[in-house]
Design an enzyme around this catalytic site. Structure first.
Site, mmCIF file in Angstrom:
data_model
loop_
_atom_site.group_PDB
_atom_site.id
_atom_site.type_symbol
_atom_site.label_atom_id
_atom_site.label_comp_id
_atom_site.label_asym_id
_atom_site.label_seq_id
_atom_site.Cartn_x
_atom_site.Cartn_y
_atom_site.Cartn_z
ATOM 1 N N ASP A 89 13.900 57.812 2.495
ATOM 2 C CA ASP A 89 13.657 59.219 2.821
ATOM 3 C C ASP A 89 14.525 59.679 3.980
ATOM 4 O OD1 ASP A 89 12.242 57.699 4.710
ATOM 5 O OD2 ASP A 89 10.295 58.173 3.831
ATOM 6 N N ASN A 160 -2.126 57.782 6.408
ATOM 7 C CA ASN A 160 -2.765 58.516 5.313
ATOM 8 C C ASN A 160 -2.480 57.871 3.956
ATOM 9 O OD1 ASN A 160 -0.116 59.100 4.896
ATOM 10 N ND2 ASN A 160 -0.298 61.325 5.063
ATOM 11 N N HIS A 162 0.512 57.218 2.683
ATOM 12 C CA HIS A 162 1.755 57.623 1.997
ATOM 13 C C HIS A 162 2.733 56.460 1.864
ATOM 14 C CE1 HIS A 162 4.116 59.069 5.867
ATOM 15 N NE2 HIS A 162 4.128 57.772 5.750
ATOM 16 N N GLU A 167 3.201 62.041 -0.123
ATOM 17 C CA GLU A 167 1.975 62.273 0.639
ATOM 18 C C GLU A 167 0.760 62.348 -0.294
ATOM 19 O OE1 GLU A 167 2.317 61.904 3.651
ATOM 20 O OE2 GLU A 167 3.834 63.149 4.617
HETATM 21 P P1 PGA Z 1 5.651 53.572 10.795
HETATM 22 O O1 PGA Z 1 5.606 54.468 9.498
HETATM 23 O O2 PGA Z 1 6.399 52.335 10.435
HETATM 24 O O3 PGA Z 1 6.398 54.380 11.808
HETATM 25 O O4 PGA Z 1 4.230 53.279 11.179
HETATM 26 C C1 PGA Z 1 5.299 53.854 8.279
HETATM 27 C C2 PGA Z 1 5.252 54.900 7.193
HETATM 28 O O5 PGA Z 1 4.883 56.041 7.490
HETATM 29 O O6 PGA Z 1 5.575 54.559 6.053
#
Ligand code: PGA
Length: 272
Positions: A89, A160, A162, A167
């Site tokens: 992404d 959450n 995702h 999302e």
């Molecule tokens: P993070 O994000 O590694 O910064 O906790 C993980 C994600 O949102 O996939």
């Protein structure tokens, strides 16, 4: 010549919904083990096809995994010369030179330190004109397919649930499973977590281009990393709950046998 450290074994292994869960005492050990697995999978793809196509993730979670891969490269144990990479992404819109862009994250943590060819290190482009964003996203999926598909997809998971920036949604599961790469709005929890990098929640770029659920699930193998107590709920809901579009990580249950979770004890806290 330095002798490589052996890859650590997990403290505990579990199986849920066709996935293997490897639980390590702490995230440092887990990242070391994940790097070993990553290197093994790269080797398997090189032996099978003469090349490896790797799906990469950003965020706080894989930073030490990349450090461990760079260390292996410096010791002469790992080469990206025959690899291509596709990141999950990118914020939209964003300049690749913005230190918060995932292009610059990848340069800082991996691309600037290994022998990956510049025209094989692919990210979704946060500078495409908005009218062409859908076309760019569809083209990205075609690039991956033309490269033979992803041998390995590395994933983190959001609080959450995702995966990438896919999302939580109210869509029926069948529709979510078919989601292609596209431009999306970030969820409030994602924006709250990204305020860590942007300084404040209202400064977070609220949209992003993300690899879709369908191309993620098409990877021949998927490695999910999750560390810390604040991921425990998302991990448990992804593995032990029913498949639901409200927890995109649960959709990994649709590809049994292809998913390995590497987690620390805190993130595994709610697993039996
Ligand atoms: P993070 O994000 O590694 O910064 O906790 C993980 C994600 O949102 O996939």
């Amino acid at each position: 010549m330095s002798v490589p450290d052996p890859d650590p074994d997990p403290d505990r292994t579990l199986e849920y919904a066709g996935a293997s869960i490897l639980i390590f005492a702490d995230s440092t050990t887990a990242c070391h083990a994940a790097a070993g697995r990553f290197a093994d999978m790269l080797g398997v793809a090189l032996r099978a096809r003469g090349r490896a196509v790797l799906g990469l993730a950003t965020g706080a979670t894989p930073v030490r995994l990349y450090a461990s891969l760079v260390a292996r490269h410096r010791r002469g144990e790992l080469s990206f010369a025959d690899a291509a990479t596709y990141n999950l992404d990118e914020y939209y819109p964003i300049s690749p030179f913005d230190p918060k862009s995932y292009r610059s994250y990848m340069h800082r943590h991996l691309f600037g330190h290994v022998d990956l060819a510049p025209n094989r290190a692919h990210l979704l482009d946060g500078t495409v004109p908005e009218a062409f964003a859908a076309e760019h996203a569809a083209q990205y999926d075609r690039w991956i397919a033309a490269d033979g598909g992803l041998d390995l997809q590395l994933l983190g998971i959001g609080r959450n649930g995702h995966i990438g920036f896919n999302e939580p949604t109210d869509l029926p599961v069948a529709e979510t499973l078919a989601l292609p790469t596209r431009l999306v709005d970030l969820h409030p929890i994602t924006r709250a977590d990204a305020s860590r990098d942007f300084g404040a929640e209202d400064k977070v770029i609220p949209r992003a281009l993300t690899l879709g659920v369908a191309p993620i699930l098409s990877a021949r193998s998927i490695l999910v990393l999750a560390f810390g107590a604040n991921k425990a709920d998302a991990v448990a809901r992804s593995l032990t709950g029913a498949m639901t579009s409200q927890v995109p990580g649960s959709l990994l249950q649709s590809v049994p046998g292809r998913v390995t979770w590497i987690v620390d004890a805190e993130a595994a806290r709610d697993l039996a």
